[in-house]
Design an enzyme around this catalytic site. Structure first.
Site, mmCIF file in Angstrom:
data_model
loop_
_atom_site.group_PDB
_atom_site.id
_atom_site.type_symbol
_atom_site.label_atom_id
_atom_site.label_comp_id
_atom_site.label_asym_id
_atom_site.label_seq_id
_atom_site.Cartn_x
_atom_site.Cartn_y
_atom_site.Cartn_z
ATOM 1 N N GLN A 256 36.331 32.772 33.587
ATOM 2 C CA GLN A 256 37.761 33.039 33.795
ATOM 3 C C GLN A 256 38.232 32.451 35.130
ATOM 4 O OE1 GLN A 256 39.961 36.901 33.054
ATOM 5 N NE2 GLN A 256 39.473 37.181 35.213
ATOM 6 N N GLY B 133 34.507 47.219 42.235
ATOM 7 C CA GLY B 133 34.669 45.761 42.133
ATOM 8 C C GLY B 133 36.115 45.365 42.413
ATOM 9 N N HIS B 134 37.042 46.061 41.761
ATOM 10 C CA HIS B 134 38.461 45.783 42.003
ATOM 11 C C HIS B 134 38.819 46.026 43.466
ATOM 12 C CE1 HIS B 134 38.636 47.057 37.588
ATOM 13 N NE2 HIS B 134 39.141 45.831 37.550
ATOM 14 N N MET C 62 29.539 46.249 37.938
ATOM 15 C CA MET C 62 30.598 47.208 37.645
ATOM 16 C C MET C 62 31.594 46.611 36.670
ATOM 17 S SD MET C 62 31.346 49.338 41.023
ATOM 18 C CE MET C 62 30.007 50.238 41.793
ATOM 19 N N SER C 63 32.063 47.434 35.749
ATOM 20 C CA SER C 63 33.036 46.999 34.748
ATOM 21 C C SER C 63 33.762 48.220 34.222
ATOM 22 C CB SER C 63 32.305 46.311 33.587
ATOM 23 O OG SER C 63 33.173 46.195 32.468
ATOM 24 N N ARG D 174 34.556 48.591 31.325
ATOM 25 C CA ARG D 174 33.971 48.872 30.007
ATOM 26 C C ARG D 174 32.658 49.662 30.099
ATOM 27 N NH1 ARG D 174 36.355 43.524 28.551
ATOM 28 N NH2 ARG D 174 37.831 43.921 26.862
ATOM 29 N N GLN E 109 45.241 38.497 25.318
ATOM 30 C CA GLN E 109 43.884 37.987 25.530
ATOM 31 C C GLN E 109 42.829 38.736 24.717
ATOM 32 O OE1 GLN E 109 44.076 38.985 29.838
ATOM 33 N NE2 GLN E 109 41.969 39.679 29.613
ATOM 34 N N TYR F 209 41.964 50.801 35.297
ATOM 35 C CA TYR F 209 40.730 51.583 35.258
ATOM 36 C C TYR F 209 39.827 51.083 36.391
ATOM 37 C CZ TYR F 209 38.087 55.227 33.029
ATOM 38 O OH TYR F 209 37.465 56.424 32.768
ATOM 39 N N LEU F 210 40.392 51.174 37.581
ATOM 40 C CA LEU F 210 39.829 50.501 38.754
ATOM 41 C C LEU F 210 38.487 51.080 39.188
ATOM 42 C CD1 LEU F 210 43.100 50.074 40.861
ATOM 43 C CD2 LEU F 210 42.125 48.526 39.152
HETATM 44 P P1 AMP Z 1 39.575 43.373 34.875
HETATM 45 O O1 AMP Z 1 40.361 44.576 35.300
HETATM 46 O O2 AMP Z 1 38.250 43.703 34.270
HETATM 47 O O3 AMP Z 1 40.382 42.384 34.109
HETATM 48 O O4 AMP Z 1 39.191 42.638 36.230
HETATM 49 C C1 AMP Z 1 40.161 42.311 37.181
HETATM 50 C C2 AMP Z 1 39.517 41.457 38.251
HETATM 51 O O5 AMP Z 1 38.441 42.188 38.848
HETATM 52 C C3 AMP Z 1 38.908 40.159 37.716
HETATM 53 O O6 AMP Z 1 39.145 39.108 38.630
HETATM 54 C C4 AMP Z 1 37.445 40.494 37.610
HETATM 55 O O7 AMP Z 1 36.597 39.370 37.710
HETATM 56 C C5 AMP Z 1 37.269 41.398 38.814
HETATM 57 N N1 AMP Z 1 36.083 42.248 38.664
HETATM 58 C C6 AMP Z 1 35.754 43.010 37.600
HETATM 59 N N2 AMP Z 1 34.558 43.592 37.788
HETATM 60 C C7 AMP Z 1 34.113 43.179 39.001
HETATM 61 C C8 AMP Z 1 32.924 43.413 39.768
HETATM 62 N N3 AMP Z 1 31.947 44.195 39.317
HETATM 63 N N4 AMP Z 1 32.811 42.801 40.968
HETATM 64 C C9 AMP Z 1 33.805 41.988 41.435
HETATM 65 N N5 AMP Z 1 34.931 41.732 40.760
HETATM 66 C C10 AMP Z 1 35.092 42.306 39.568
#
Ligand code: AMP
Length: 278
Positions: free
Chosen positions: A153, A36-37, A184-185, A187, A61, A32-33
């Site tokens: 993490q 940030g990704h 950004m997330s 979620r 997890q 769900y990129l």
């Molecule tokens: P996730 O898909 O949420 O598990 O995140 C995968 C990677 O992307 C992890 O290393 C997160 O820390 C990084 N990540 C998630 N959100 C952001 C963001 N807003 N800015 C930078 N890196 C991010």
């Protein structure tokens, strides 16, 4: 861009790249990129010849009452974004390819992962360490790029890489935010109605902390209380608000520049985290 669904195929690709003298960069994600990704993929490009992105929602997890089943997924869109971002490979395994039904070996970090999210989500970092150790063995990267968004993490993984002698470099890239400050997330898609606006409480509370220590040290307890007020004014339910040492992640009595402020809240049913190096 090649898509691999099994560890064996992924490993064979990585071994061939290594044999050809290429440096492999890995960006582990749960899909769900978002931007940030993509910033992590761009960072990986700077440090390697071939970037592999993993997309795997890791059941180990997630706690029993967490959002594993409904975690947002959009494989087609993710693959298009990876292709656009110039990924050479995407590793997209089914759960059954990652965990044998009688899997019985897990990796635990026993210090940095105890507090903060580790205390609130028992077993979370055991799942994270285990899946990252597996991804490192499968993708065989020279460099792996993580986001500061998940500060704890990143610290736990760095420690695992050091203590278990994984032959790779861990890079941590800055948090990418929406124009109004929300980190950004994946979620964020859960936020409905006024929750999106209320979620700004996190970055505002972190901003307050950053401004507070800019002029000199201040008592952590009163700073945390003031941050808590900001969060509560945005109708956010606090999971934790902490000021910690950047390396040890131990709470500090006096907040100083270089410490890290970390927040976890519930915005409606959605758990959001954010942090800032002060
Ligand atoms: P996730 O898909 O949420 O598990 O995140 C995968 C990677 O992307 C992890 O290393 C997160 O820390 C990084 N990540 C998630 N959100 C952001 C963001 N807003 N800015 C930078 N890196 C991010």
């Amino acid at each position: 861009m090649t898509i691999f669904n099994t560890p064996e195929e992924m490993q064979a690709w990585s071994q061939a790249k290594r044999a050809a003298g290429k440096r492999i960069g890995l960006v582990p994600t749960m899909g769900y990129l978002h931007a940030g990704h993509l910033s992590l993929i761009a960072e990986a490009h700077k440090r390697s010849d071939a970037v592999a992105v993993s997309i795997f929602v890791n059941p180990v997890q997630f706690g029993p009452n967490e959002d594993f089943a409904k975690y947002p997924r959009d494989e087609a869109r993710d693959l298009a974004l990876c292709r656009e971002a110039g990924a050479a490979a995407v590793f997209l395994p089914p759960v059954s390819a990652m965990y044998a039904s009688d899997a019985s070996v897990y990796v635990t970090e026993e210090r940095l992962g105890n507090g903060l999210c580790g205390a609130r989500r028992p077993g979370h970092f055991r799942g994270v360490c285990t899946v990252e150790a597996k991804l490192f063995n499968i993708v065989l990267p020279h460099v792996a790029v993580f986001g500061q968004k998940d500060y704890q993490q990143a610290a736990v993984i760095r420690r695992m890489v050091r203590d278990l002698n994984f032959p790779l470099e861990v890079v941590v890239a800055p948090i990418v935010r929406e124009p109004d400050g929300l980190a950004m997330s994946s979620r964020n898609v859960y936020l409905v109605g006024d929750e999106r606006q209320r979620a700004l409480g996190l970055s505002r509370a972190l901003q307050l902390a950053s401004e507070a220590v800019a002029d000199g040290p201040c008592a952590s307890e009163s700073l945390r209380r003031r941050m808590g007020d900001v969060l509560e004014n945005h109708a956010l339910k606090i999971d934790y608000v902490e000021i910690v040492d950047a390396e040890t992640l131990e709470p500090v009595a006096e907040a100083l520049r270089g410490n890290v402020a970390l927040i976890a809240v519930f915005c409606g049913k959605t758990r959001l985290i954010d942090n800032r190096v002060l």
